[in-house]
Scaffold this active site. Structure first.
Site, short mmCIF file in Angstrom:
data_model
loop_
_atom_site.label_atom_id
_atom_site.label_comp_id
_atom_site.label_asym_id
_atom_site.label_seq_id
_atom_site.Cartn_x
_atom_site.Cartn_y
_atom_site.Cartn_z
N LYS A 1 -37.89 -18.04 27.87
CA LYS A 1 -38.01 -18.71 29.17
C LYS A 1 -39.25 -18.18 29.91
CE LYS A 1 -34.72 -15.33 30.88
NZ LYS A 1 -33.33 -15.06 31.28
N ARG B 1 -22.33 -17.14 38.47
CA ARG B 1 -23.61 -17.83 38.67
C ARG B 1 -23.54 -19.19 37.98
NH1 ARG B 1 -28.89 -14.83 36.21
NH2 ARG B 1 -27.96 -15.68 34.34
N TYR C 1 -59.58 -3.55 52.44
CA TYR C 1 -58.87 -4.09 53.60
C TYR C 1 -58.06 -3.02 54.31
CZ TYR C 1 -59.70 -8.93 52.12
OH TYR C 1 -60.27 -10.12 51.78
N MET D 1 -56.84 -9.92 46.67
CA MET D 1 -56.36 -11.08 45.92
C MET D 1 -57.05 -11.17 44.55
SD MET D 1 -56.41 -15.11 46.95
CE MET D 1 -55.38 -14.98 48.38
C1 LIG Z 1 -32.98 -14.11 30.29
C2 LIG Z 1 -31.73 -14.24 29.55
C3 LIG Z 1 -31.52 -13.51 28.36
C4 LIG Z 1 -32.51 -12.49 27.85
O1 LIG Z 1 -32.52 -11.36 28.70
P1 LIG Z 1 -33.35 -10.04 28.37
O2 LIG Z 1 -32.77 -9.04 29.29
O3 LIG Z 1 -34.76 -10.33 28.70
O4 LIG Z 1 -33.14 -9.72 26.96
C5 LIG Z 1 -30.36 -13.75 27.66
N1 LIG Z 1 -29.44 -14.64 28.11
C6 LIG Z 1 -29.58 -15.33 29.25
C7 LIG Z 1 -28.54 -16.28 29.68
C8 LIG Z 1 -30.73 -15.15 30.01
O5 LIG Z 1 -30.87 -15.82 31.15
#
Ligand SMILES: *Cc1c(COP(=O)(O)O)cnc(C)c1O
Length: 422
Positions: free
Chosen positions: A69, A169, A309, A357
């Site tokens: 992701k 969740r 800054y 930045m």
């Molecule tokens: C992000 C995620 C993972 C992987 O998590 P890591 O801690 O990066 O290994 C696994 N399962 C779900 C549902 C996630 O959202």
């Protein structure tokens, strides 16, 4: 990456506002060909492969669904997915439908699990791209069935059912599981091929983390039994993120509980060489991300000169300041101002003044020979004339009050990704 848009069409699932097609757009990121500035991220695909091998050993018989992701944790999901696919990864998991479509457009053929559970008006896209949705609500089954009818889809559609065992969740609450399974029974073409949950505290050390894990495992076991009793035979039961995977063997050995690895595991951050917690070391993991630039300006300022800054730093001696074209808009945490460092010639140089930045200023007074065009490393290892050092994602996270996930996924689209595969 191309600006190509996947055309998503179909009736609205929720709002009934419009039947017009919607377009799923992906933001364009700086590409190597367009690069003038020397700032870039270097992705080590060979290290990704090595990390997969290391995790396979920990996973034992469990299959590995690589979590890619957020654009593969900032590494560029298509390139990482391609690498893992060639290494025989069992599947890939993303959060968004958009992310899944991007992988299919890039030619990824491995199973792709869409974990976010939100499909908006785009259920037909799940079918068109042969994706595996995570479902946990009656509306998921109903909308999916509707899409199946609409497009005249003939084959079975595989889904993974998510149970909420303690994150509160996503996922079906255990007390609603039976009701959901009754709804599911009305749609025999939709096959519950996976059952999953997600741990809240797999990376929390000690008793506290362990107690939370055991409670979630117990809840999951009951849910799983309910699903099986309803006649489903899921091929993939999975729960473990990186932390749960790395801790699974010791938890099972110490407590004699169900092994949290089940049939499959979902590592994310560990594939990118980061152990999710200091108490879960995995020495075989290697970092996959390096962020580097070059010195573009050098000046010597007398003692008393303010830097940057707000004049948050004032030179206490004659000081050599190196300016680096890399700032918080590239994803470096601003909290590194007057706190972090970068590597020049293999040695640490402190970040002085507040991070801008687009620019950072380093005190390179103690880096003899520092010159214009010298490489500067903000994340990763450097070997240079003065030695070898490494700035890890974990170190940056610690300094900035962040977590490694946050640091990795923040490297912005302005930074082109260069890939190395040897
Ligand atoms: C992000 C995620 C993972 C992987 O998590 P890591 O801690 O990066 O290994 C696994 N399962 C779900 C549902 C996630 O959202």
């Amino acid at each position: 990456m191309s600006q190509k848009a996947a055309l998503v069409s179909g009736p609205s699932a929720h709002d009934g506002v419009s039947d017009s097609p919607i377009r799923v757009l992906r933001p364009r990121r700086a590409s190597p060909e367009m690069t003038v500035r020397p700032t870039r991220a270097e992705i080590d695909l060979a290290a990704v492969r090595g990390n997969l091998r290391a995790l396979r050993k920990v996973a034992g018989r469990a299959r590995i669904w690589a979590v890619l992701k957020a654009d593969g944790y900032g590494h560029g999901a298509p390139a990482v997915a391609r690498t893992l696919e060639r290494s025989g990864v069992d599947g890939v998991a993303v959060a968004l439908l958009e992310e899944a479509i991007e992988l299919r457009d890039a030619g990824i053929r491995a199973p792709v699990l869409v974990m976010g559970g939100y499909y908006g008006r785009a259920y037909e896209e799940l079918l068109a791209h042969d994706l595996v949705p995570v479902v946990y609500d009656a509306s998921h089954f109903e909308q999916l069935a509707r899409a199946i009818r609409l497009v005249g889809h003939q084959d079975r559609v595989l889904v993974h059912l998510k149970i909420d065992t303690g994150m509160s969740r996503l996922g079906v609450r255990p007390e609603h599981l039976r009701g959901l399974l009754e709804v599911a029974a009305a749609f025999p073409q939709i096959v519950v091929d996976g059952v999953m949950t997600h741990f809240s505290s797999a990376d929390v050390p000690g008793e506290e983390g362990e107690a939370a894990m055991l409670e979630q495992l117990a809840t999951f076991a009951r849910g799983l039994a309910t699903v099986r009793k309803a006649g489903h035979a899921p091929r993939f039961v999975h729960a473990s993120n990186s932390a749960a995977l790395l801790g699974a063997a010791s938890l099972a050995a110490a407590r004699g509980v169900d092994d949290a690895r089940f049939d499959a595991v979902r590592p994310g951050i560990a594939l990118f060489g980061v152990s999710p917690s200091d108490h879960l070391p995995c020495p075989e993991l290697r970092p996959t991300l390096r962020v580097r630039s070059e010195i573009v300006s050098l000046r010597t300022v007398p003692a008393g000169t303010p830097i940057g800054y707000g004049q948050t730093f004032r030179a206490s001696r004659d000081t050599v300041i190196a300016t680096v074209p890399m700032g918080y808009a590239d994803g470096l945490p601003r909290a590194l101002s007057n706190a972090g460092s970068m590597l020049v010639r293999g040695r640490r140089a402190p970040i002085v003044g507040s991070l801008s930045m687009d620019l950072a200023t380093l005190d390179v007074t103690d880096v003899p020979g520092a010159s214009l065009r010298d490489e500067v490393v903000a994340v990763g290892e450097q070997r240079g004339a003065l030695g070898r050092d490494e700035i890890t994602v974990q170190e940056i996270a610690r300094l900035a009050g962040l977590i490694p996930w946050d640091v990795m996924t923040s490297i912005s689209r302005r930074v082109p990704r260069f890939y190395r595969d040897f």
